[in-house]
Design a protein around this motif. Structure first.
Motif, short mmCIF file in Angstrom:
data_model
loop_
_atom_site.label_atom_id
_atom_site.label_comp_id
_atom_site.label_asym_id
_atom_site.label_seq_id
_atom_site.Cartn_x
_atom_site.Cartn_y
_atom_site.Cartn_z
N VAL A 1 0.83 -1.01 0.01
CA VAL A 1 0.11 0.00 0.07
C VAL A 1 0.86 1.43 -0.11
CG1 VAL A 1 -1.55 1.39 1.44
CG2 VAL A 1 -2.26 -1.08 0.94
N PRO A 2 1.85 1.34 0.83
CA PRO A 2 2.67 2.66 0.92
C PRO A 2 3.44 2.88 -0.54
CG PRO A 2 3.18 1.40 2.79
CD PRO A 2 2.17 0.70 2.09
N LEU A 3 3.73 1.92 -1.24
CA LEU A 3 4.31 1.91 -2.60
C LEU A 3 3.13 2.40 -3.53
CD1 LEU A 3 6.61 1.93 -4.65
CD2 LEU A 3 6.28 -0.58 -4.82
N LEU A 4 2.15 1.59 -3.36
CA LEU A 4 0.89 1.89 -4.35
C LEU A 4 0.48 3.31 -4.36
CD1 LEU A 4 -1.18 -1.32 -4.07
CD2 LEU A 4 0.07 -0.46 -6.25
N LYS A 5 0.57 3.93 -3.20
CA LYS A 5 0.09 5.15 -2.86
C LYS A 5 1.00 6.19 -3.49
CE LYS A 5 -2.83 4.98 1.26
NZ LYS A 5 -3.22 5.20 2.79
N ARG A 6 2.27 5.89 -3.52
CA ARG A 6 3.29 6.77 -4.29
C ARG A 6 3.20 6.84 -5.58
NH1 ARG A 6 6.90 4.96 0.21
NH2 ARG A 6 7.76 3.50 -0.94
N LEU A 7 3.03 5.62 -6.12
CA LEU A 7 2.74 5.49 -7.68
C LEU A 7 1.26 6.10 -7.92
CD1 LEU A 7 3.67 1.67 -8.24
CD2 LEU A 7 5.05 3.91 -9.29
N GLU A 8 0.31 6.19 -7.10
CA GLU A 8 -0.89 6.74 -7.55
C GLU A 8 -0.90 8.18 -7.64
OE1 GLU A 8 -3.77 2.93 -5.70
OE2 GLU A 8 -3.24 4.83 -4.54
N ARG A 9 -0.09 8.89 -6.73
CA ARG A 9 0.34 10.34 -6.60
C ARG A 9 0.89 10.65 -8.11
NH1 ARG A 9 1.14 9.60 -0.89
NH2 ARG A 9 3.53 9.57 -1.44
N TRP A 10 1.79 9.87 -8.52
CA TRP A 10 2.60 10.13 -9.45
C TRP A 10 1.92 9.92 -10.87
CZ3 TRP A 10 4.24 6.64 -13.44
CH2 TRP A 10 5.23 7.05 -14.41
N SER A 11 0.92 8.74 -11.01
CA SER A 11 0.04 8.40 -11.98
C SER A 11 -0.88 9.24 -12.32
CB SER A 11 -0.37 7.04 -11.77
OG SER A 11 -1.10 6.41 -12.85
N ARG A 12 -1.44 9.34 -13.77
CA ARG A 12 -2.51 10.20 -14.15
C ARG A 12 -2.75 9.75 -15.47
NH1 ARG A 12 2.02 13.45 -14.94
NH2 ARG A 12 2.25 14.19 -16.95
N PRO A 13 -4.12 10.06 -16.01
CA PRO A 13 -4.48 9.45 -17.25
C PRO A 13 -3.73 10.01 -18.24
CG PRO A 13 -6.48 10.26 -15.95
CD PRO A 13 -5.25 10.59 -15.23
N ARG A 14 -3.01 9.33 -19.21
CA ARG A 14 -2.20 9.62 -20.36
C ARG A 14 -2.09 8.40 -21.11
NH1 ARG A 14 3.11 11.02 -16.45
NH2 ARG A 14 2.90 9.18 -15.19
N LEU A 15 -1.42 8.87 -22.51
CA LEU A 15 -1.22 7.76 -23.39
C LEU A 15 -2.64 6.56 -23.42
CD1 LEU A 15 2.47 6.68 -22.69
CD2 LEU A 15 1.51 8.29 -24.79
N SER A 16 -3.77 7.12 -23.77
CA SER A 16 -4.97 6.58 -23.67
C SER A 16 -5.29 5.43 -24.55
CB SER A 16 -6.16 7.61 -23.86
OG SER A 16 -6.05 8.31 -25.03
N LEU A 17 -4.09 4.99 -25.67
CA LEU A 17 -4.20 4.08 -26.45
C LEU A 17 -4.49 2.50 -25.74
CD1 LEU A 17 -0.81 2.69 -27.35
CD2 LEU A 17 -1.03 4.36 -25.64
N PHE A 18 -4.55 2.20 -24.58
CA PHE A 18 -5.09 1.16 -24.10
C PHE A 18 -6.39 1.07 -23.57
CE2 PHE A 18 -0.10 1.09 -23.05
CZ PHE A 18 0.08 -0.10 -23.91
N GLU A 19 -6.94 2.35 -23.69
CA GLU A 19 -8.35 2.18 -23.37
C GLU A 19 -9.48 1.88 -24.43
OE1 GLU A 19 -9.86 5.93 -21.40
OE2 GLU A 19 -7.70 6.28 -20.59
N THR A 20 -8.60 1.88 -25.72
CA THR A 20 -9.64 1.29 -26.83
C THR A 20 -9.67 -0.18 -26.68
OG1 THR A 20 -7.81 1.00 -28.30
CG2 THR A 20 -8.50 3.23 -28.21
N PRO A 21 -10.88 -0.61 -27.49
CA PRO A 21 -10.98 -2.32 -27.55
C PRO A 21 -9.78 -3.01 -27.90
CG PRO A 21 -12.86 -1.30 -28.31
CD PRO A 21 -12.06 -0.05 -28.22
N LEU A 22 -9.08 -2.48 -29.17
CA LEU A 22 -7.83 -3.02 -29.57
C LEU A 22 -6.81 -2.96 -28.59
CD1 LEU A 22 -6.21 -4.22 -31.81
CD2 LEU A 22 -5.83 -2.21 -32.73
#
Length: 199
Positions: free
Chosen positions: A100-121
């Motif tokens: 959880v501590p590591l995940l929280k750090r990653l979640e603070r850094w992470s944000r929606p970007r490079l949305s190519l993986f959100e498509t069905p393909l």
């Protein structure tokens, strides 16, 4: 889509009252992001040195999840036999405390970007990535071989949760290293067996 983040879900799982958690219990907590969060949770135990058969079991479950993602299914299906399998809540709690501590750090850094993986393909491509990593996990070197694969799987899953394509790409890069490491292990084992029998 629920606003709960991966660290929140792990905290909820670790706080369950029962001594053991079934796979069905875990899937029920994951709800609408079951695919992405299942990838994280199945990768998580393999980020630490784990004895057999944990990597094998996680690998087969991930293989099943990956095939369903590639088939375009909206939510995961697991056989009743697997849903009834359980793990000790204390093990979940121990893993959550470390993660959880590591995940929280990653979640603070992470944000929606490079949305190519959100498509069905894009999602089918993620399914193929997870399929490859799960196969490597099944044949991974005992105790240490699964660690880079576990990290890669967690990052791919977390990238899906956070809609962060960059995080998925980082996970893919680590996964390639993990696959190469374990391919070397498999080659060494096969070569050793062939030498033993003078093949």
């Amino acid at each position: 889509m629920s606003s709960a983040r991966t660290s929140d879900v792990l905290t909820v799982l670790a706080a369950q009252e029962s001594d053991r958690l079934t796979v069905g219990d875990i899937v029920a907590v994951l709800r609408d992001r079951a695919f992405a969060l299942l990838i994280v949770i199945l990768g998580l135990p393999n980020c630490l040195p784990m004895p057999p058969p944990i990597p094998l079991v996680c690998g087969f479950l991930l293989l099943l999840v990956a095939c369903q993602i590639m088939a375009g299914m909206a939510s995961p299906w697991l056989p009743k036999m697997l849903l009834a399998r359980s793990v000790a809540r204390s093990d979940v709690e121990r893993a959550a405390k470390r993660a959880v501590p590591l995940l929280k750090r990653l979640e603070r850094w992470s944000r929606p970007r490079l949305s190519l993986f959100e498509t069905p393909l894009g999602m089918r491509t993620v399914g193929l990535i997870v399929l490859t990593l799960s196969l490597a996990l099944i044949v991974a070197a005992p105790f240490i071989g699964q660690i880079p694969l576990g990290i890669a799987i967690c990052l791919v899953g977390l990238g899906l949760v956070e809609r962060d394509g960059l995080l998925v790409m980082v996970g893919l890069g680590i996964g390639v290293l993990g696959v190469l490491l374990n391919a070397g292990f498999v080659y060494a084992v096969v070569s050793g067996i062939m030498s033993l029998f003078n093949l």
